[in-house]
Enzyme design. Structure first.
Site, PDB file in Angstrom:
ATOM      1  N   LYS A   1       7.902 -41.381 -46.127  1.00 35.24           N
ATOM      2  CA  LYS A   1       7.666 -40.146 -44.858  1.00 35.24           C
ATOM      3  C   LYS A   1       8.419 -40.139 -44.373  1.00 35.24           C
ATOM      4  O   LYS A   1       9.692 -40.760 -44.473  1.00 35.24           O
ATOM      5  CB  LYS A   1       6.611 -41.771 -43.641  1.00 35.24           C
ATOM      6  CG  LYS A   1       6.471 -41.157 -42.431  1.00 35.24           C
ATOM      7  CD  LYS A   1       4.945 -40.504 -42.372  1.00 35.24           C
ATOM      8  CE  LYS A   1       4.504 -39.369 -41.566  1.00 35.24           C
ATOM      9  NZ  LYS A   1       4.768 -38.179 -41.586  1.00 35.24           N
TER      10      LYS A   1
ATOM     11  N   LYS B   1      13.126 -37.911 -46.181  1.00 39.42           N
ATOM     12  CA  LYS B   1      13.577 -36.651 -45.685  1.00 39.42           C
ATOM     13  C   LYS B   1      13.541 -35.202 -46.310  1.00 39.42           C
ATOM     14  O   LYS B   1      13.917 -35.837 -47.435  1.00 39.42           O
ATOM     15  CB  LYS B   1      15.141 -37.081 -44.856  1.00 39.42           C
ATOM     16  CG  LYS B   1      14.751 -36.331 -43.706  1.00 39.42           C
ATOM     17  CD  LYS B   1      14.098 -36.993 -42.718  1.00 39.42           C
ATOM     18  CE  LYS B   1      14.352 -36.883 -41.800  1.00 39.42           C
ATOM     19  NZ  LYS B   1      14.008 -37.318 -40.283  1.00 39.42           N
TER      20      LYS B   1
ATOM     21  N   SER C   1       3.004 -39.860 -36.239  1.00 39.10           N
ATOM     22  CA  SER C   1       2.793 -39.714 -37.077  1.00 39.10           C
ATOM     23  C   SER C   1       2.000 -41.002 -38.136  1.00 39.10           C
ATOM     24  O   SER C   1       0.449 -40.169 -38.468  1.00 39.10           O
ATOM     25  CB  SER C   1       4.383 -39.833 -38.040  1.00 39.10           C
ATOM     26  OG  SER C   1       4.388 -38.099 -37.782  1.00 39.10           O
TER      27      SER C   1
ATOM     28  N   THR D   1       8.143 -38.681 -29.957  1.00 37.04           N
ATOM     29  CA  THR D   1       9.728 -39.163 -30.090  1.00 37.04           C
ATOM     30  C   THR D   1      10.412 -39.869 -28.136  1.00 37.04           C
ATOM     31  O   THR D   1      10.841 -41.467 -28.684  1.00 37.04           O
ATOM     32  CB  THR D   1      10.625 -38.507 -30.562  1.00 37.04           C
ATOM     33  OG1 THR D   1       9.673 -38.810 -32.357  1.00 37.04           O
ATOM     34  CG2 THR D   1      11.623 -39.160 -31.766  1.00 37.04           C
TER      35      THR D   1
ATOM     36  N   ASN E   1      13.041 -31.240 -28.801  1.00 38.86           N
ATOM     37  CA  ASN E   1      11.994 -32.229 -28.547  1.00 38.86           C
ATOM     38  C   ASN E   1      11.787 -32.831 -28.078  1.00 38.86           C
ATOM     39  O   ASN E   1      11.333 -33.790 -27.094  1.00 38.86           O
ATOM     40  CB  ASN E   1      11.155 -32.088 -30.100  1.00 38.86           C
ATOM     41  CG  ASN E   1       9.997 -32.523 -30.211  1.00 38.86           C
ATOM     42  OD1 ASN E   1       9.784 -33.695 -29.222  1.00 38.86           O
ATOM     43  ND2 ASN E   1       8.591 -32.249 -30.503  1.00 38.86           N
TER      44      ASN E   1
ATOM     45  N   LYS F   1      13.658 -47.892 -40.997  1.00 33.45           N
ATOM     46  CA  LYS F   1      12.999 -47.126 -39.444  1.00 33.45           C
ATOM     47  C   LYS F   1      11.086 -47.742 -40.056  1.00 33.45           C
ATOM     48  O   LYS F   1      10.608 -49.164 -38.992  1.00 33.45           O
ATOM     49  CB  LYS F   1      12.735 -46.077 -39.002  1.00 33.45           C
ATOM     50  CG  LYS F   1      12.086 -45.647 -37.428  1.00 33.45           C
ATOM     51  CD  LYS F   1      11.997 -44.174 -37.458  1.00 33.45           C
ATOM     52  CE  LYS F   1      13.304 -43.182 -38.114  1.00 33.45           C
ATOM     53  NZ  LYS F   1      13.120 -42.145 -37.232  1.00 33.45           N
TER      54      LYS F   1
HETATM   55  P1  NAD Z   1      15.487 -30.066 -32.004  1.00 38.55           P
HETATM   56  O1  NAD Z   1      16.188 -29.020 -32.743  1.00 38.55           O
HETATM   57  O2  NAD Z   1      14.360 -29.949 -31.071  1.00 38.55           O
HETATM   58  O3  NAD Z   1      16.538 -30.203 -30.572  1.00 38.55           O
HETATM   59  C1  NAD Z   1      17.802 -30.179 -30.603  1.00 38.55           C
HETATM   60  C2  NAD Z   1      18.863 -30.599 -29.592  1.00 38.55           C
HETATM   61  O4  NAD Z   1      20.219 -30.748 -29.538  1.00 38.55           O
HETATM   62  C3  NAD Z   1      19.224 -29.406 -29.660  1.00 38.55           C
HETATM   63  O5  NAD Z   1      18.269 -29.024 -27.495  1.00 38.55           O
HETATM   64  C4  NAD Z   1      20.219 -28.567 -29.535  1.00 38.55           C
HETATM   65  O6  NAD Z   1      20.864 -27.450 -29.121  1.00 38.55           O
HETATM   66  C5  NAD Z   1      20.954 -29.758 -29.396  1.00 38.55           C
HETATM   67  N1  NAD Z   1      22.044 -30.075 -29.889  1.00 38.55           N
HETATM   68  C6  NAD Z   1      22.519 -29.438 -31.112  1.00 38.55           C
HETATM   69  N2  NAD Z   1      24.052 -29.844 -31.288  1.00 38.55           N
HETATM   70  C7  NAD Z   1      24.019 -30.313 -29.933  1.00 38.55           C
HETATM   71  C8  NAD Z   1      25.747 -30.786 -29.503  1.00 38.55           C
HETATM   72  N3  NAD Z   1      26.795 -31.152 -30.118  1.00 38.55           N
HETATM   73  N4  NAD Z   1      25.940 -31.084 -28.134  1.00 38.55           N
HETATM   74  C9  NAD Z   1      24.854 -31.269 -27.672  1.00 38.55           C
HETATM   75  N5  NAD Z   1      23.426 -30.517 -28.261  1.00 38.55           N
HETATM   76  C10 NAD Z   1      23.412 -30.589 -29.429  1.00 38.55           C
HETATM   77  O7  NAD Z   1      15.476 -31.736 -32.566  1.00 38.55           O
HETATM   78  P2  NAD Z   1      14.559 -32.955 -31.772  1.00 38.55           P
HETATM   79  O8  NAD Z   1      13.299 -33.002 -32.613  1.00 38.55           O
HETATM   80  O9  NAD Z   1      14.658 -32.985 -30.938  1.00 38.55           O
HETATM   81  O10 NAD Z   1      15.331 -34.317 -32.993  1.00 38.55           O
HETATM   82  C11 NAD Z   1      16.913 -34.720 -31.951  1.00 38.55           C
HETATM   83  C12 NAD Z   1      17.670 -35.772 -33.150  1.00 38.55           C
HETATM   84  O11 NAD Z   1      16.431 -36.811 -32.663  1.00 38.55           O
HETATM   85  C13 NAD Z   1      17.461 -35.546 -34.148  1.00 38.55           C
HETATM   86  O12 NAD Z   1      18.664 -36.416 -35.071  1.00 38.55           O
HETATM   87  C14 NAD Z   1      16.492 -35.906 -35.546  1.00 38.55           C
HETATM   88  O13 NAD Z   1      16.665 -36.368 -36.479  1.00 38.55           O
HETATM   89  C15 NAD Z   1      16.059 -37.001 -34.272  1.00 38.55           C
HETATM   90  N6  NAD Z   1      14.472 -37.425 -34.396  1.00 38.55           N
HETATM   91  C16 NAD Z   1      13.439 -36.296 -34.097  1.00 38.55           C
HETATM   92  C17 NAD Z   1      12.415 -36.823 -34.004  1.00 38.55           C
HETATM   93  C18 NAD Z   1      11.073 -35.629 -33.020  1.00 38.55           C
HETATM   94  O14 NAD Z   1      10.046 -36.602 -34.136  1.00 38.55           O
HETATM   95  N7  NAD Z   1      10.803 -34.839 -33.559  1.00 38.55           N
HETATM   96  C19 NAD Z   1      12.217 -38.004 -34.312  1.00 38.55           C
HETATM   97  C20 NAD Z   1      12.762 -39.809 -34.949  1.00 38.55           C
HETATM   98  C21 NAD Z   1      14.553 -38.696 -34.921  1.00 38.55           C
END
Ligand code: NAD
Length: 431
Positions: A70, A106, A359, A190, A221, A94
């Site tokens: 996953k 991934k 999920s 999340t 997100n 995790k």
């Molecule tokens: P996303 O693309 O929706 O958001 C990422 C955000 O980070 C964006 O707003 C982007 O502008 C910002 N960003 C990028 N570089 C930056 C910087 N240097 N300084 C400040 N902001 C910056 O992605 P997401 O889904 O929110 O995921 C974010 C993190 O959470 C990732 O590491 C992802 O692996 C992790 N994550 C996400 C989920 C999920 O369900 N979406 C689940 C577990 C973990």
């Protein structure tokens, strides 16, 4: 630059101590040392101008001893095989920390998705599925969203898979639109889960949300939903950042209108990504992204990408606690320094597990055809995540270790049990 290690060797450097503490079988050390399989493809996309481009893409299936793999799919110009493999490794840990019957994987494509038109993005998403169709599947490996891949992208991907199979296969992908068998509560899961973990920890510390300030790096997100729900719960959000800049307001920010503003043109133009940034907000102080990381707040939330805190900037962190919503936002060396600076870290493998828990609930709903309400989903998320977080917190107290070590111990113990159940070297020993 302080640290030049690959992401995977940095992640693996935390494991020797965990294996020693648990005195696990050598089989476990060997099995978790490298990914089971890493698939690579040149993904062809016919561009709007008629030209053909190939984007490098991967699906890393790290381990499946506890169940089907996953893990999300990321679209980003810096995606590479090391990053995808490491993210798969963290998914293995995790899923076991929160006791889900999944292994870890991934995927990713090295692309700047914001430079593609909507049709090009759809063709890329569908081509990714065609490239990896043979190795994914509802009982084999179930993708989900990650950075730059939202429910729209998941919808295209699920549709492509079903088209190839000539039947509906909703359990192939999670994080889909509701109209295609997605789950209530998945988009916010999340961020919501991270808030549940923060709440559980704050309660144990006797801290009240009204007295706590929070700065959030990454307003995507995960970061947005966390910030919105945390504000509703009474915490004061004093700073937000995205890839273009950061804002700060001591009296507190309301994430909801900022998000609406940031997404307005996207919705108007029917775009997948927003062009706007938090720094177009008026009536707030503009600060740099680095300044946000150094703010004197109760909790610094890292919700952007890996390696946000390294040995180069760890000395500047003044927060009382760090909540890791991103995967791997603190390097192993910087982690040691945070511990020396007496800064509590609520680790990624626990704090961001809300997404994969919901999920899992989406996958169950798709397999049974029985769909649940958002309040029921949130209650199940809370039960599972807070229950597992409390076990980690108890273990940290008993073993006098930090929360990451406690979470890793909880995880590796379960993985070791699964590996042993599949058969180990001990079967070949006399005693
Ligand atoms: P996303 O693309 O929706 O958001 C990422 C955000 O980070 C964006 O707003 C982007 O502008 C910002 N960003 C990028 N570089 C930056 C910087 N240097 N300084 C400040 N902001 C910056 O992605 P997401 O889904 O929110 O995921 C974010 C993190 O959470 C990732 O590491 C992802 O692996 C992790 N994550 C996400 C989920 C999920 O369900 N979406 C689940 C577990 C973990």
């Amino acid at each position: 630059m302080g640290e030049q290690k690959s992401l995977l060797s940095d992640a693996q450097s935390r494991m020797a101590d965990i294996f020693d503490r648990l005195d696990v079988d050598d089989d476990v050390r060997r099995q978790l040392h490298q990914p089971m399989r890493v698939h690579q493809a040149a993904i062809p996309v016919r561009m709007d101008n008629g030209s053909l481009r190939f984007f490098p893409g991967w699906r890393a299936q790290y381990d499946h001893c506890r169940g089907p793999c996953k893990g999300g799919i990321r679209f980003h110009p810096k995606v590479n095989v090391d990053e995808v493999t490491t993210l798969g490794f963290w998914m293995v840990l995790k899923c076991a920390v929160v006791n889900l019957p999944f292994g870890g994987a991934k995927g990713g494509v090295q692309v700047d998705p914001k430079s593609l038109s909507r049709m090009e993005l759809e063709r890329l998403s569908r081509a990714y599925i065609r490239a990896f169709y043979d190795v994914i599947g509802p009982n084999r490996d179930i993708p989900a969203p990650d950075v730059n891949t939202n429910e729209i992208v998941m919808g295209w991907m699920a549709d492509e898979y079903s088209e190839i199979c000539r039947k509906q296969v909703p359990d192939i992908i999670t994080g889909k639109p509701l109209a295609m068998g997605g789950s209530a509560g998945r988009t916010a899961a999340t961020g919501r889960g991270a808030l549940y973990v923060l709440d559980a920890w704050a309660k144990r510390q006797g801290k009240r949300p009204e007295n706590m300030t929070i700065a959030v790096q990454g307003f995507g997100n995960a970061g947005y939903h966390f910030a919105r729900l945390a504000r509703e719960a009474g915490y004061r959000i004093v700073a937000l950042s995205d890839s273009k800049g950061a804002i700060h307001a001591r009296q507190g920010l309301d994430p909801e209108p900022i998000w609406r503003h940031k997404n307005k043109t996207r919705e108007l133009k029917g775009m997948v990504y927003c062009e706007s940034s938090v720094c177009t907000e008026s009536d707030v102080d503009q600060i740099s992204q680095d300044e946000l990381l150094a703010l004197d707040v109760d909790v610094l939330v890292l919700a952007a990408l890996e390696n946000a805190i390294t040995t180069d900037n760890v000395g500047k962190v003044r927060a009382g606690a760090v909540l890791e919503i991103a995967n791997g936002p603190v390097t192993a060396e910087a982690d040691k320094r945070l511990s020396e600076q007496k800064i509590t870290v609520l680790p990624d493998v626990l704090a961001n597990a809300g997404g994969v828990i919901v999920s899992y609930l989406e996958w169950i709903q798709n397999r049974t055809g029985d769909y649940w309400s958002e309040s029921y989903i949130n209650a199940r998320l809370s039960d599972q995540l807070v229950g597992q977080a409390e076990l980690c917190f108890d273990r940290a107290e008993e073993a006098k270790v930090d929360f990451r070590v406690a979470a890793y111990l909880q995880s590796v113990e379960r993985i070791a049990e699964a590996i042993a159940s599949h058969g180990t070297q001990r079967y070949f020993c006399d005693e």
